[in-house]
Design a protein around this motif. Structure first.
Motif, PDB file in Angstrom:
ATOM      1  N   PHE A  64       9.733  21.855  -5.639  1.00 54.30           N
ATOM      2  CA  PHE A  64       8.464  21.420  -6.249  1.00 54.30           C
ATOM      3  C   PHE A  64       8.649  20.070  -6.935  1.00 54.30           C
ATOM      4  N   VAL A  65       9.740  19.919  -7.677  1.00 57.34           N
ATOM      5  CA  VAL A  65      10.013  18.654  -8.369  1.00 57.34           C
ATOM      6  C   VAL A  65      10.399  17.564  -7.366  1.00 57.34           C
ATOM      7  N   ASP A  72       9.445  17.279  -4.260  1.00 53.17           N
ATOM      8  CA  ASP A  72       8.345  16.917  -3.359  1.00 53.17           C
ATOM      9  C   ASP A  72       7.194  16.188  -4.040  1.00 53.17           C
ATOM     10  N   ARG A  73       7.156  16.207  -5.364  1.00 53.64           N
ATOM     11  CA  ARG A  73       6.007  15.633  -6.066  1.00 53.64           C
ATOM     12  C   ARG A  73       6.417  14.462  -6.942  1.00 53.64           C
ATOM     13  N   GLN A  74       5.532  13.490  -7.019  1.00 51.52           N
ATOM     14  CA  GLN A  74       5.750  12.381  -7.934  1.00 51.52           C
ATOM     15  C   GLN A  74       5.546  12.851  -9.369  1.00 51.52           C
ATOM     16  N   GLN A  99       3.870  12.708 -12.737  1.00 53.63           N
ATOM     17  CA  GLN A  99       2.635  12.184 -13.324  1.00 53.63           C
ATOM     18  C   GLN A  99       2.981  11.541 -14.666  1.00 53.63           C
ATOM     19  N   THR A 127       3.083  20.841 -17.112  1.00 52.52           N
ATOM     20  CA  THR A 127       3.733  20.729 -15.802  1.00 52.52           C
ATOM     21  C   THR A 127       3.300  21.842 -14.845  1.00 52.52           C
ATOM     22  N   LYS A 172       0.525  20.527 -12.344  1.00 54.41           N
ATOM     23  CA  LYS A 172       1.240  21.165 -11.230  1.00 54.41           C
ATOM     24  C   LYS A 172       2.223  20.172 -10.597  1.00 54.41           C
ATOM     25  N   SER A 173       2.918  19.493 -11.458  1.00 50.84           N
ATOM     26  CA  SER A 173       3.927  18.512 -11.037  1.00 50.84           C
ATOM     27  C   SER A 173       4.770  18.173 -12.258  1.00 50.84           C
TER      28      SER A 173
END
Length: 464
Positions: free
Chosen positions: A300-301, A303-305, A307, A344, A349-350
């Motif tokens: 999850f961490v 795959d996501r930028q 914020q 988060t 959700k990031s």
């Protein structure tokens, strides 16, 4: 008889072909006997898995082999052959077994489940367990990855002092270092202890951070990092705090807050990716027995930028959330783990980076923003744990830094060397701190900091 060139269990298990006349050394996990031979499970710490050893009754010391108990150390000479057993590719057929060290029947790590609480009581033996073997192999790999990350980017590794006269954070939670006899200390006329008679001729402490010294080196070598032990005399007994822990602290000259946030986010992702790729077997154990959501959370961490939001924006989101929190929310208050996790896990959700905090809740060295109310501080938050990195752009303006010190009731004269960095070629510079054990907790799913430190130091506990 014994040699460092012996084959490790890991190498044996990963062999691409049978091998003859090898030596494997380690500790026995289990032994079970058949009519004409015995099975021994041998582990040397190089791998989660153990190597099965076949001991035939034709061995000269077979009678002694049958007395081997769990925990004993042995050296096995023999041939690595294909195993007919389910779930294992190779086994070692012994030509000779040397019993190096026997284990008494009181050996506490028998083949059964053990709680982390019990294993903390035998911290000298717990690395032999599956869970803690995995934890400390990952710890080793993570340390290697940290050095690789910075060395590949041209950073210079600096060893900052463990004994210091500076309180970087200004929190006052320091361990004093002294050679004064407590039964007969030298005293001033007013009865107070005269620390000018101490070993260093002043009050000294175990360091809480190598940041100030790293700043000095960044102002000469441009990009540096420290990686070493730090200490807090905070009487906290939570699962997230220890009295001795390790910190990674990069410091960069000619770098503002944006560059600082970029590097911190890059580092966190790099470390997650490295352990996912190089510790797959150990990570599978954590995902199976420690935290079933671990691998999904790490991905999850990855795959996501991240914020990015200001502290003010974060507080407004929390206040409008309708969520009931244990700790209060409000401008000027520190965010707690529950607040960070809501941001988060529930809202963005990031992973999230929060920046520009109120100056009154941050240390003296952080750069004052033009609004006069906030400083260029930043915290990186990840799901499942909250803050994992804290940093800032440092105050490079001499007059402003002196004002900050006075506002924090610090004496600028005691930090003359630090202020000199602003007198002689001052530059904008930034840095951050990443708690090594906090990162380990995140990548392993282990929820107690005492279980990612070889020998934990916590209030009331300095065993082993």
């Amino acid at each position: 008889m014994f040699r460092l060139t012996a084959t490790t269990v890991k190498d044996a298990m990963q062999s691409s072909a049978p091998r003859s006349d090898i030596v494997v050394q380690g500790w026995v996990r289990t032994r079970r006997d058949s009519k004409t031979f015995s099975f021994l499970e041998l582990n040397d710490g190089s791998s989660l898995r153990s190597l099965q050893v076949i001991a035939k009754d034709s061995l000269p010391n077979y009678g002694e082999v049958q007395k081997i108990t769990t925990g004993a150390s042995i050296a096995v000479h023999g041939d690595l052959v294909a195993s007919p057993g389910k779930g294992q590719r190779w086994e070692l057929v012994a030509d000779r077994i040397d019993i190096v060290g026997r284990a008494e029947d009181s050996y506490p790590l028998q083949k059964k489940g053990h709680t982390p609480e019990f294993l903390r009581e035998i911290a000298h033996l717990r690395p032999r367990s599956n869970l803690f073997g995995c934890v400390f192999r990952v710890r080793s790999r993570l340390a290697f990855a940290i050095h690789t990350f910075f060395q590949e980017r041209g950073f210079v590794y600096v060893h900052t002092p463990i004994i210091t006269a500076s309180d970087c954070e200004g929190a006052g939670e320091l361990f004093r270092v002294t050679a004064i006899d407590p039964a007969s200390p030298p005293r001033r006329a007013d009865g107070s202890i005269d620390y000018t008679k101490d070993f260093f001729a002043r009050c000294t402490y175990l360091t809480v951070s190598g940041q100030l010294e790293a700043e000095a080196f960044a102002c000469a070598l441009s990009k540096v990092y420290t990686f070493g032990p730090t200490f807090r005399a905070e009487n906290s007994n939570t699962s997230r705090h220890a009295s001795e822990f390790w910190m990674i602290e990069p410091e960069m000259a000619f770098c503002d807050l944006q560059g600082n946030m970029d590097l911190a986010e890059e580092l966190v992702k790099y470390l997650i990716r490295d352990v996912r790729e190089n510790c797959a077997e150990d990570m599978e154990l954590f995902a199976k027995f420690v935290d079933r959501e671990l691998l999904a959370r790490l991905d999850f961490v990855l795959d996501r930028q991240f914020q990015r939001v200001t502290y003010t924006e974060a507080v407004e989101l929390l206040e409008k959330s309708g969520q009931k929190f244990e700790f209060p929310i409000g401008s000027g208050l520190n965010l707690q783990s529950e607040h960070e996790r809501w941001l988060t896990e529930k809202h963005f959700k990031s992973p999230v980076t929060i920046f520009n905090y109120p100056k009154q809740i941050k240390p003296f060295y952080m750069r004052l923003n033009d609004d006069g109310k906030t400083v260029t501080a930043m915290d990186l938050l990840v799901p499942g744990i909250g803050e994992i990195v804290g940093g800032s752009q440092r105050e490079e303006r001499l007059e402003v830094l002196e004002q900050n010190m006075r506002r924090h009731k610090m004496n600028p004269a005691e930090y003359k060397w630090y202020l000199d960095l602003r007198r002689y070629g001052s530059v904008p510079h930034s840095g951050f701190g990443l708690g090594f054990e906090r990162m380990l907790m995140f990548v392993t799913g282990v929820s107690n900091i005492r279980d990612v430190i070889p020998f934990a130091r916590t209030p009331g506990s300095a065993e082993f």
